[in-house]
Write a protein that holds these residues in place. Sequence first.
Motif, PDB file in Angstrom:
ATOM      1  N   SER A  93       0.834  -1.202   0.000  1.00 55.07           N
ATOM      2  CA  SER A  93       0.000   0.000   0.000  1.00 55.07           C
ATOM      3  C   SER A  93       0.868   1.251   0.000  1.00 55.07           C
ATOM      4  O   SER A  93       2.057   1.210   0.333  1.00 55.07           O
ATOM      5  CB  SER A  93      -0.909   0.008   1.236  1.00 55.07           C
ATOM      6  OG  SER A  93      -0.142   0.172   2.407  1.00 55.07           O
ATOM      7  N   GLU A  94       0.247   2.361  -0.338  1.00 54.21           N
ATOM      8  CA  GLU A  94       0.953   3.638  -0.314  1.00 54.21           C
ATOM      9  C   GLU A  94       1.417   3.954   1.100  1.00 54.21           C
ATOM     10  O   GLU A  94       2.477   4.541   1.313  1.00 54.21           O
ATOM     11  CB  GLU A  94       0.037   4.751  -0.828  1.00 54.21           C
ATOM     12  CG  GLU A  94       0.707   6.107  -0.961  1.00 54.21           C
ATOM     13  CD  GLU A  94       1.874   6.113  -1.944  1.00 54.21           C
ATOM     14  OE1 GLU A  94       2.816   6.891  -1.720  1.00 54.21           O
ATOM     15  OE2 GLU A  94       1.845   5.332  -2.921  1.00 54.21           O
ATOM     16  N   ALA A  95       0.617   3.563   2.091  1.00 51.43           N
ATOM     17  CA  ALA A  95       0.979   3.802   3.488  1.00 51.43           C
ATOM     18  C   ALA A  95       2.264   3.054   3.842  1.00 51.43           C
ATOM     19  O   ALA A  95       3.154   3.598   4.494  1.00 51.43           O
ATOM     20  CB  ALA A  95      -0.148   3.355   4.402  1.00 51.43           C
ATOM     21  N   THR A  96       2.374   1.787   3.398  1.00 53.01           N
ATOM     22  CA  THR A  96       3.570   0.999   3.675  1.00 53.01           C
ATOM     23  C   THR A  96       4.781   1.595   2.986  1.00 53.01           C
ATOM     24  O   THR A  96       5.868   1.712   3.575  1.00 53.01           O
ATOM     25  CB  THR A  96       3.382  -0.452   3.199  1.00 53.01           C
ATOM     26  OG1 THR A  96       2.226  -1.010   3.823  1.00 53.01           O
ATOM     27  CG2 THR A  96       4.610  -1.292   3.529  1.00 53.01           C
ATOM     28  N   ILE A 129      -5.476   2.506   1.471  1.00 52.24           N
ATOM     29  CA  ILE A 129      -4.600   2.720   2.616  1.00 52.24           C
ATOM     30  C   ILE A 129      -3.464   3.654   2.208  1.00 52.24           C
ATOM     31  O   ILE A 129      -2.454   3.245   1.656  1.00 52.24           O
ATOM     32  CB  ILE A 129      -4.028   1.391   3.142  1.00 52.24           C
ATOM     33  CG1 ILE A 129      -5.160   0.405   3.397  1.00 52.24           C
ATOM     34  CG2 ILE A 129      -3.236   1.625   4.417  1.00 52.24           C
ATOM     35  CD1 ILE A 129      -6.200   0.899   4.386  1.00 52.24           C
ATOM     36  N   HIS A 130      -3.656   4.944   2.489  1.00 52.25           N
ATOM     37  CA  HIS A 130      -2.684   5.949   2.083  1.00 52.25           C
ATOM     38  C   HIS A 130      -1.844   6.460   3.248  1.00 52.25           C
ATOM     39  O   HIS A 130      -0.756   6.996   3.040  1.00 52.25           O
ATOM     40  CB  HIS A 130      -3.385   7.144   1.438  1.00 52.25           C
ATOM     41  CG  HIS A 130      -4.232   6.779   0.256  1.00 52.25           C
ATOM     42  ND1 HIS A 130      -3.691   6.365  -0.941  1.00 52.25           N
ATOM     43  CD2 HIS A 130      -5.571   6.749   0.084  1.00 52.25           C
ATOM     44  CE1 HIS A 130      -4.664   6.106  -1.801  1.00 52.25           C
ATOM     45  NE2 HIS A 130      -5.817   6.330  -1.201  1.00 52.25           N
ATOM     46  N   ASN A 131      -2.347   6.341   4.474  1.00 51.52           N
ATOM     47  CA  ASN A 131      -1.685   6.963   5.605  1.00 51.52           C
ATOM     48  C   ASN A 131      -1.015   5.931   6.500  1.00 51.52           C
ATOM     49  O   ASN A 131      -1.670   5.000   6.965  1.00 51.52           O
ATOM     50  CB  ASN A 131      -2.711   7.772   6.409  1.00 51.52           C
ATOM     51  CG  ASN A 131      -2.038   8.759   7.324  1.00 51.52           C
ATOM     52  OD1 ASN A 131      -1.387   8.372   8.259  1.00 51.52           O
ATOM     53  ND2 ASN A 131      -2.197  10.038   7.031  1.00 51.52           N
ATOM     54  N   PRO A 132       0.297   6.090   6.787  1.00 55.28           N
ATOM     55  CA  PRO A 132       1.007   5.093   7.594  1.00 55.28           C
ATOM     56  C   PRO A 132       0.502   4.984   9.026  1.00 55.28           C
ATOM     57  O   PRO A 132       0.731   3.978   9.691  1.00 55.28           O
ATOM     58  CB  PRO A 132       2.464   5.586   7.559  1.00 55.28           C
ATOM     59  CG  PRO A 132       2.382   7.034   7.222  1.00 55.28           C
ATOM     60  CD  PRO A 132       1.198   7.158   6.317  1.00 55.28           C
ATOM     61  N   GLU A 133      -0.214   6.016   9.516  1.00 54.24           N
ATOM     62  CA  GLU A 133      -0.708   5.964  10.889  1.00 54.24           C
ATOM     63  C   GLU A 133      -1.738   4.846  11.081  1.00 54.24           C
ATOM     64  O   GLU A 133      -2.023   4.430  12.202  1.00 54.24           O
ATOM     65  CB  GLU A 133      -1.324   7.309  11.293  1.00 54.24           C
ATOM     66  CG  GLU A 133      -0.310   8.339  11.745  1.00 54.24           C
ATOM     67  CD  GLU A 133       0.560   8.845  10.599  1.00 54.24           C
ATOM     68  OE1 GLU A 133       0.038   9.013   9.483  1.00 54.24           O
ATOM     69  OE2 GLU A 133       1.767   9.069  10.825  1.00 54.24           O
ATOM     70  N   THR A 167      -9.198   7.300   8.306  1.00 54.18           N
ATOM     71  CA  THR A 167      -8.864   6.515   7.119  1.00 54.18           C
ATOM     72  C   THR A 167      -9.614   5.187   7.119  1.00 54.18           C
ATOM     73  O   THR A 167     -10.197   4.784   6.109  1.00 54.18           O
ATOM     74  CB  THR A 167      -7.347   6.237   7.062  1.00 54.18           C
ATOM     75  OG1 THR A 167      -6.638   7.475   7.024  1.00 54.18           O
ATOM     76  CG2 THR A 167      -6.986   5.414   5.829  1.00 54.18           C
ATOM     77  N   CYS A 227      -5.683   7.987  11.494  1.00 54.96           N
ATOM     78  CA  CYS A 227      -5.758   6.541  11.299  1.00 54.96           C
ATOM     79  C   CYS A 227      -7.197   6.059  11.374  1.00 54.96           C
ATOM     80  O   CYS A 227      -7.630   5.227  10.572  1.00 54.96           O
ATOM     81  CB  CYS A 227      -4.899   5.822  12.327  1.00 54.96           C
ATOM     82  SG  CYS A 227      -5.272   6.231  14.054  1.00 54.96           S
ATOM     83  N   HIS A 272       5.242   4.693   2.152  1.00 49.85           N
ATOM     84  CA  HIS A 272       5.581   5.941   2.830  1.00 49.85           C
ATOM     85  C   HIS A 272       6.286   5.664   4.151  1.00 49.85           C
ATOM     86  O   HIS A 272       7.259   6.341   4.509  1.00 49.85           O
ATOM     87  CB  HIS A 272       4.297   6.750   3.075  1.00 49.85           C
ATOM     88  CG  HIS A 272       4.518   8.069   3.733  1.00 49.85           C
ATOM     89  ND1 HIS A 272       5.203   9.091   3.122  1.00 49.85           N
ATOM     90  CD2 HIS A 272       4.162   8.534   4.964  1.00 49.85           C
ATOM     91  CE1 HIS A 272       5.258  10.144   3.927  1.00 49.85           C
ATOM     92  NE2 HIS A 272       4.633   9.820   5.057  1.00 49.85           N
TER      93      HIS A 272
END
Length: 267
Positions: free
Chosen positions: A82-85, A174-178, A222, A219, A87
Amino acid sequence: MYASKHSLRIGYYTSLPNFPAFNSTQKTVLHAKAVLEARGHTLVPFELPNNDHTQWFKLFGDLANADGSAHLYEICYGERVSEATRHFIKNVNRSYWTRRIISSLLYWIPFTKFQDMAASLRVGCDADTGEKLWKCVEKRDALVDKVLSSIDTLQLDLILCPLFPFPALKIEDIHNPEVFGAVSYTCFWNIVDFPAGVVRFGTETGEGVNKYDHEGKICLKTAKKAISQSVGMPIGVQVVGKKFEEELILRILNELGDSYQIEQSSK
């Protein structure tokens, strides 16, 4: 132990305060509780021993990334993540000092968004030397003692709890790592090194999602936004036991699995 028919004493919880479980997840755990009680087991409320869940989640991050996140980077290399991962890996690949400076500056900004970012940047920073790593190990050992003490006080054989606060989300959402805070449901038992098993016992219905309180946290916002695409996805429950008592875990997983299959076949 696996073939035994004697009733067990099982602790349970349905949610964690750092990342509250969604309605369908909590209902699934409670349904599993009711089924086990109908089978003759005793279920009692259980709380993780450390009320400051952010501290043990940080401890997990420090221990898991004490190598500068080299192992994390290796297992994710070439994989679709995912983009979160992506990032998150980019952040933890920065030098410890760079991350410390940036996170210190972000902590001064009085918004939850930036404080969450600051916390994710510090992952592994407090285990970057041998001395600091040993201190993390000491904290982990103290946490194990607290868990065992709580289990012994309540005379528990096992613990029933959610696997995750929500079902699987689309990787594109899932864009945000939080949102990684959701793994606290499994990583706690990784920290203390207790065996655990998982079995499907429910399905996401979407019920109550609109009433879910995201508390202003990125988090949770999201997850709340993405879960609308997860209606119909399976929900699992987690069964945790003490070391060298895996047979008890397998026994209860089997009982839950059989009960779930019977319920589904009768529909």
